[in-house]
Design an enzyme around this catalytic site. Structure first.
Site, PDB file in Angstrom:
ATOM      1  N   CYS A   6      27.857 -14.816  36.381  1.00 55.76           N
ATOM      2  CA  CYS A   6      28.653 -15.931  36.239  1.00 55.76           C
ATOM      3  C   CYS A   6      29.415 -16.669  37.466  1.00 55.76           C
ATOM      4  O   CYS A   6      29.632 -15.624  38.175  1.00 55.76           O
ATOM      5  CB  CYS A   6      29.683 -16.401  35.041  1.00 55.76           C
ATOM      6  N   ASP A 135      36.472 -14.304  25.941  1.00 56.73           N
ATOM      7  CA  ASP A 135      37.101 -14.003  27.488  1.00 56.73           C
ATOM      8  C   ASP A 135      38.667 -13.885  27.025  1.00 56.73           C
ATOM      9  O   ASP A 135      39.103 -14.033  25.933  1.00 56.73           O
ATOM     10  CB  ASP A 135      36.938 -15.456  28.361  1.00 56.73           C
TER      11      ASP A 135
END
Length: 218
Positions: A6, A135
């Protein structure tokens, strides 16, 4: 196990990820982020990636924006997934799945009670065409914290729903994380960047991360 790199901003990073087994590339469309990808740069990257022998899936990452804006980005860049990393509701996420499969990011506190984690996950995980990205919570940040989360809670969630594990993953710990959590995939951003330079990918770290993640499958 899927590997998602990412915060891609350069063709060199995209090519390195693709050539080493990166199945998904994340483009950050959140201006406050040091990994923000401006529209014109995204256009350039998409054109280049289209010529790759193995084209990874493209994931657009958004934070608290209107559905119309995300739909326009899908059309402009040919995104394969929409990732939403803000305070999006289950109803909004369900609506988005009509456009593309959705990855919903959940930012779990490191000391979260397991039942609370499962409750948060269920509201999105039960939706069709939705995967979860786990996350680590850090006040004022919507990702890229570089902090490891609760892998026990992540393991319980990953056993129930398609889950991408994120938060503090590096070439050094991703194999252990994969073996313990058994996620659908792993996601990395800060863990493959130049030391002290958020947004600047280190190509050698991308290679090392992909190699380590793939060893989890053996």
């Amino acid at each position: 196990m899927k590997i998602k790199i990412c915060g891609i901003k350069t063709i060199e990073a995209a090519r390195t990820a693709a050539e080493n087994g990166g199945a998904m590339l994340g483009f950050i469309f959140y201006p406050p982020s040091p990994r923000y990808l401006a529209p014109e740069k995204a256009d350039e990257l998409v054109r280049s990636i289209a010529g790759f022998e193995k084209r990874p899936a493209l994931v657009g990452v958004f934070v608290n924006v209107a559905i119309a804006e995300m739909a326009a980005a899908v059309e402009r860049y040919g995104l394969d997934y929409l990732q939403v990393s803000g305070e999006e509701s289950p109803a909004l996420v369900a609506e988005l799945t009509r456009i593309r499969p959705v990855i919903k990011a959940l930012r779990l506190p490191a000391n979260i009670v397991l039942d609370e984690a499962l409750e948060q996950a269920e509201s999105f995980g039960k939706l069709e065409r939705v995967s979860l990205l786990l996350d680590t919570h850090k006040k004022g940040m919507y990702g890229g914290t570089g902090e490891i989360g609760d892998w026990e809670a992540a393991q319980a969630i990953a056993a129930r729903y398609p889950t991408l594990l994120s938060g503090g993953l590096t070439p050094e710990n991703v194999a252990q994380a994969g073996r313990q959590v058994q996620p659908w995939g792993v996601d990395v951003s800060s863990g493959v960047e130049q030391d002290g330079a958020p947004g600047e990918k280190n190509l050698n770290k991308i290679i090392a991360f992909c190699q380590a993640a793939k060893r989890t499958e053996n």
